[in-house]
Design an enzyme around this catalytic site. Sequence first.
Site, PDB file in Angstrom:
ATOM      1  N   HIS A   1       0.565  -1.699   0.151  1.00  0.00           N
ATOM      2  CA  HIS A   1      -0.561   0.251   0.152  1.00  0.00           C
ATOM      3  C   HIS A   1       1.142   1.254  -0.383  1.00  0.00           C
ATOM      4  O   HIS A   1       2.060   0.777   0.868  1.00  0.00           O
ATOM      5  CB  HIS A   1      -1.084  -0.127   1.464  1.00  0.00           C
ATOM      6  CG  HIS A   1      -1.866   1.253   1.143  1.00  0.00           C
ATOM      7  ND1 HIS A   1      -2.126   2.053   1.520  1.00  0.00           N
ATOM      8  CD2 HIS A   1      -3.492   0.612   0.120  1.00  0.00           C
ATOM      9  CE1 HIS A   1      -3.240   2.984   0.675  1.00  0.00           C
ATOM     10  NE2 HIS A   1      -3.540   2.257   0.714  1.00  0.00           N
TER      11      HIS A   1
ATOM     12  N   ASP B   1      -7.781  -5.563   0.380  1.00  0.00           N
ATOM     13  CA  ASP B   1      -8.469  -6.356  -1.046  1.00  0.00           C
ATOM     14  C   ASP B   1      -7.989  -7.840  -0.926  1.00  0.00           C
ATOM     15  O   ASP B   1      -8.750  -8.271  -1.533  1.00  0.00           O
ATOM     16  CB  ASP B   1      -8.111  -5.671  -2.374  1.00  0.00           C
ATOM     17  CG  ASP B   1      -9.043  -4.001  -2.519  1.00  0.00           C
ATOM     18  OD1 ASP B   1     -10.061  -4.257  -2.546  1.00  0.00           O
ATOM     19  OD2 ASP B   1      -7.841  -3.763  -2.623  1.00  0.00           O
TER      20      ASP B   1
HETATM   21  N1  CMC Z   1       4.562  -7.450  -5.380  1.00  0.00           N
HETATM   22  C1  CMC Z   1       6.116  -7.645  -5.066  1.00  0.00           C
HETATM   23  N2  CMC Z   1       5.900  -6.593  -4.956  1.00  0.00           N
HETATM   24  C2  CMC Z   1       5.657  -5.056  -4.477  1.00  0.00           C
HETATM   25  C3  CMC Z   1       4.256  -5.188  -4.401  1.00  0.00           C
HETATM   26  C4  CMC Z   1       3.225  -6.095  -4.587  1.00  0.00           C
HETATM   27  N3  CMC Z   1       1.839  -6.328  -4.213  1.00  0.00           N
HETATM   28  N4  CMC Z   1       4.086  -3.480  -3.870  1.00  0.00           N
HETATM   29  C5  CMC Z   1       5.119  -2.778  -4.274  1.00  0.00           C
HETATM   30  N5  CMC Z   1       5.803  -3.979  -4.483  1.00  0.00           N
HETATM   31  C6  CMC Z   1       7.379  -3.448  -4.345  1.00  0.00           C
HETATM   32  C7  CMC Z   1       7.975  -2.491  -5.527  1.00  0.00           C
HETATM   33  O1  CMC Z   1       8.620  -3.555  -6.720  1.00  0.00           O
HETATM   34  C8  CMC Z   1       8.983  -1.927  -5.626  1.00  0.00           C
HETATM   35  O2  CMC Z   1      10.421  -1.918  -4.799  1.00  0.00           O
HETATM   36  P1  CMC Z   1      11.465  -1.750  -5.337  1.00  0.00           P
HETATM   37  O3  CMC Z   1      11.729  -0.725  -4.467  1.00  0.00           O
HETATM   38  O4  CMC Z   1      12.955  -2.446  -5.315  1.00  0.00           O
HETATM   39  O5  CMC Z   1      11.383  -1.186  -6.930  1.00  0.00           O
HETATM   40  C9  CMC Z   1       8.164  -1.620  -3.460  1.00  0.00           C
HETATM   41  O6  CMC Z   1       7.590  -2.561  -3.602  1.00  0.00           O
HETATM   42  C10 CMC Z   1       7.553  -0.613  -3.784  1.00  0.00           C
HETATM   43  O7  CMC Z   1       6.793  -0.272  -4.668  1.00  0.00           O
HETATM   44  P2  CMC Z   1       5.952   0.751  -5.281  1.00  0.00           P
HETATM   45  O8  CMC Z   1       4.815   1.141  -5.682  1.00  0.00           O
HETATM   46  O9  CMC Z   1       7.286   2.041  -5.257  1.00  0.00           O
HETATM   47  O10 CMC Z   1       4.537   1.515  -4.807  1.00  0.00           O
HETATM   48  P3  CMC Z   1       3.702   2.040  -4.566  1.00  0.00           P
HETATM   49  O11 CMC Z   1       3.067   3.357  -3.063  1.00  0.00           O
HETATM   50  O12 CMC Z   1       3.788   3.392  -5.702  1.00  0.00           O
HETATM   51  O13 CMC Z   1       2.616   0.982  -4.632  1.00  0.00           O
HETATM   52  C11 CMC Z   1       0.435  -0.045  -4.665  1.00  0.00           C
HETATM   53  C12 CMC Z   1       1.585   0.631  -3.997  1.00  0.00           C
HETATM   54  C13 CMC Z   1      -0.562  -0.493  -3.742  1.00  0.00           C
HETATM   55  C14 CMC Z   1       0.047   0.234  -5.692  1.00  0.00           C
HETATM   56  C15 CMC Z   1       1.413  -1.052  -4.807  1.00  0.00           C
HETATM   57  O14 CMC Z   1       1.820  -1.914  -3.181  1.00  0.00           O
HETATM   58  C16 CMC Z   1       0.779  -2.581  -5.721  1.00  0.00           C
HETATM   59  O15 CMC Z   1       0.747  -2.511  -7.137  1.00  0.00           O
HETATM   60  N6  CMC Z   1       0.258  -3.751  -5.220  1.00  0.00           N
HETATM   61  C17 CMC Z   1      -0.707  -4.564  -5.390  1.00  0.00           C
HETATM   62  C18 CMC Z   1      -2.119  -4.181  -5.781  1.00  0.00           C
HETATM   63  C19 CMC Z   1      -2.508  -4.415  -4.803  1.00  0.00           C
HETATM   64  O16 CMC Z   1      -2.806  -5.143  -3.917  1.00  0.00           O
HETATM   65  N7  CMC Z   1      -3.495  -2.418  -5.080  1.00  0.00           N
HETATM   66  C20 CMC Z   1      -4.465  -2.799  -4.054  1.00  0.00           C
HETATM   67  C21 CMC Z   1      -3.822  -1.010  -2.901  1.00  0.00           C
HETATM   68  S1  CMC Z   1      -5.743  -1.456  -1.110  1.00  0.00           S
HETATM   69  C22 CMC Z   1      -7.061  -0.843  -2.161  1.00  0.00           C
HETATM   70  C23 CMC Z   1      -7.068   0.728  -2.695  1.00  0.00           C
HETATM   71  O17 CMC Z   1      -6.371   1.534  -1.505  1.00  0.00           O
HETATM   72  O18 CMC Z   1      -7.691   0.840  -3.764  1.00  0.00           O
END
Ligand code: CMC
Length: 431
Positions: free
Chosen positions: A308, A366
Amino acid sequence: MAQSTKSAKLMIDGKEIDLPIYSPTAGPDVIDIRKLYAQAGVFTYDPGFTSTASCDSTITFIDGGKGELLHRGYPIDQLAGKSHYLEVCYLLLYGELPSAAQLETFELNITHHTMLHEQMVNFFRGFRRDAHPMAIMVGVVGAMSAFYHDSTDISDEHQREVASHRLIAKMPTIAAWAYKYSIGQPFVYPRNDLDYASNFLRMCFSVPAEDYEVNPILSRAMDRIFTLHADHEQNASTSTVRLASSSGANPFACIAAGIACLWGPAHGGANQACLEMLKEIGTPDRIPEFIARAKDKDDPYRLMGFGHRVYKNHDPRATVMKQSADEVLELLGVENNPVLQVAKELEAAALADPYFADKKLFPNVDFYSGIILEAMGFPTSMFTPVFAVARTVGWISQWKEQLSDPQHKIGRPRQLYLGETTRDYTDIEMR
Ligand code: CMC
């Protein structure tokens, strides 16, 4: 707007710029850069808004480090345990918990706006049967602007109020009808004697050919899903609603924009993507393969339902949702279903893996909501529409807050331009 108590100094090309700092009631201080361009001729750069507050708000607060979510100051676990969705709607919209009389009037207002203009049936019928229910919702909610002209004048407080009630009241009907249409069953009209969650379940699952009794445990679980998704600060879809509204667009158009944004798999679409992932994994022995893919830097694959932007400890909604999942699955006698087995083992394996621990990636709301919704009988395509029904009140509350702020102006971000500078057009035969 908060009063500035201190200031930050920024040196640019030997010139010192003083920037006011505001202290919020909770959360980190905020540096006011609104006059930065006028004073120093520079922009700030923050794609993804990771360090930028886009507005001030008094509705919802998240402490991602502590894993805390407050609506108007009340912790989400207390609201999910002691309150119910429509009371939380009132709290979000008006800022305080209602008295018994206020709640009764509010519930009556919502209950009596649940029907759709009958002409809207034709709008549903215009879609292909295999349309995703979110596609139908984006279209139908946008089309409400064409059906409810008497609540589109955003400068009229009464019209804003009516639009708010209409959207909260009609959204379950729209989502349920999108589902009924996709499975070729007749639309089920709302019933005013049922509570919000029971009415939604009945519109989704009853058929005219037989009686339908809403199971109170399922209705309570549905109400909790709605409550847990009601609002979540300045997330992507809420920011979309605010940005759309900043141009003066009508409320139905703004909420349609929010629904479109919610659909994406990184946001509300994650509940559908998560359950599809659990099914794709299929059996616990395949979990290591999927975890390895999620950790592989060269593979864009991510574990859905994990991570998240704000929560870096645990998602407090997930804790309540997990309890709810246990109750519902026990009631339905499906504790041993294979998807749940994979979910439990995947959660344990990811939490024990240093990759997920180091990056503070925990199961989010989720991860569990899809398991409950599937057990209730919803197809995966309905998971995000359920989220949209629940989040409508959050979008509306934030929209109302924005419109009542005398300082609000059109949202117009700047950019770091890296393209070509001025060049002369070349005729086609010269290229
Ligand atoms: N699986 C594997 N690696 C992950 C994941 C994941 N689900 N989420 C983040 N990472 C890694 C990412 O690759 C990155 O690694 P590095 O620093 O080596 O590049 C690091 O963790 C930070 O990720 P980020 O993409 O910079 O973080 P963000 O804050 O931009 O993204 C997120 C947050 C929710 C979009 C992401 O965690 C994700 O894509 N999760 C899966 C989708 C999901 O479950 N979304 C629902 C969110 S809760 C409901 C809502 O509020 O809508």
